[in-house]
Scaffold this motif. Structure first.
Motif: not given
Length: 352
Positions: A107-112, A129-133
């Motif tokens: 899963v890629l999600v937008p950080a914050n 889960v990987i958060q991207i900036k």
């Protein structure tokens, strides 16, 4: 008593499955259609208003309807893993159904910019889960590229099986009402749901299950309203994180649904969304996430503009449960009052 079997088995004849499809189900669907009489008196007097409470699905959102089909077909294809970009609900559903199927989930999600309730779900079900900036649209572009390069199944709403599963909600509404509503109102983010509902209504009419088709109406958040504005929103902003999307994947399909149903896509402000959010909970006892409330905020706006026929039946889809985003509920509610543990102080604090 006959037990509900999940949307694939209940609507099998309308879905692209065969006996060779391994059904991955959490008994999703069969969600309540609540008549909202008290809410209607405030937002649309003279209208018969119903709430389709999709937060009652197993992972707390409408995404389960599409995910049961997408993951079942992924298992049938014998893919190596499933992958998605998400503002929250898709990741929760993908993680749960992936776990049920025994498939790895990425899963890629937008950080914050993802509500804690949704992030927690994806993590507890074992997804990576990987958060991207960056934002959702950037995450989706990366996921699309990766799924072309590897044996990963993309389970965002651009996966046609997702929309096939989601269309069952429209069929359920007809089964529950005994007919189609005059108007169906939905929040619009990635625009897959309004597309899927329209497909469901059309197929039910073609099968002779309903006579008339509803007008489809969608509402975006003002800070994330690319369809309304006719241009991609590079930095979408809204308290309704589930529809914080600046370049909807199903944009053209949603426009077709609107055109064919003589409907419309409009926008509401964050203030209007939060007002509706509190009213739904306070008047009807239904706790939904902020994005869900865009539909009711939209109905209120339509009523003020004289766009709701007297006596018409209107259904609003509430896409997700309020516990998905408890922080927003906390922020818009009064703080609990603290008193000493005595009868006298408790009585003094009562306002009855």
């Amino acid at each position: 008593m006959i037990q509900w079997r999940g949307v694939i088995e209940e609507y099998r004849k309308f879905l692209p499955v065969t006996e060779a499809t391994p059904v991955v189900s959490l008994n999703e669907g069969h969600t309540p259609l609540v008549q909202a009489k008290q809410l209607a008196q405030i937002v649309c007097p003279g209208v018969d208003l119903y709430l389709k409470v999709e937060g009652a699905n197993p992972t707390g959102s409408f995404k389960d309807r599409g995910m049961t089909l997408a993951v079942s077909k992924a298992l049938e294809k014998k893919v190596r893993a499933v992958m998605c970009a998400s503002t929250g609900n898709t990741s929760a559903a993908a993680a749960a159904y992936g776990a049920k199927a025994g498939l790895p989930v990425y899963v890629l999600v937008p950080a914050n910019y993802i509500a804690l309730g949704k992030l927690s779900q994806a993590m507890i079900h074992g997804a990576r889960v990987i958060q991207i900036k960056g934002n959702f649209d950037q995450a989706l572009n990366i996921v699309k590229e990766l799924c072309q390069e590897d044996e990963f199944e993309l389970v965002n709403s651009i996966n046609p099986f997702r929309l096939e599963g989601q269309k069952t909600a429209a069929m359920e509404v007809c089964d529950q009402l005994g007919r189609a509503p005059v108007i169906h109102v939905l929040p619009v983010g990635n625009a897959g749901n309004i597309t899927a509902y329209w497909k469901g209504y059309q197929e039910y009419q073609a099968a002779g299950q309903i006579r008339d088709l509803p007008q489809m109406v969608g509402f975006q958040a003002e800070g994330a309203a690319p369809i309304v504005r006719g241009a991609i929103v590079e930095d979408p902003q809204t308290v309704a994180t589930a529809i914080r999307i600046g370049n909807p994947a199903s944009w053209s399909l949603a426009l077709r649904a609107i055109r064919e149903s003589d409907g419309n896509i409009d926008m509401v402000t964050d203030e209007q969304i939060l007002q509706a959010y509190r009213m739904i909970a306070g008047e009807e006892g239904v706790f939904c996430e902020p994005a869900s409330a865009a539909s009711v905020a939209g109905v209120r706006k339509m009523n003020a503009a004289g766009r709701l026929p007297e006596g018409s039946t209107v259904v609003c889809t509430l896409t997700g449960h309020g516990l998905k985003d408890p922080e927003t509920a906390k922020n818009v509610s009064p703080e609990p009052q603290t008193v000493q543990a005595t009868r006298e102080e408790v009585v003094a604090a009562l306002s009855i």
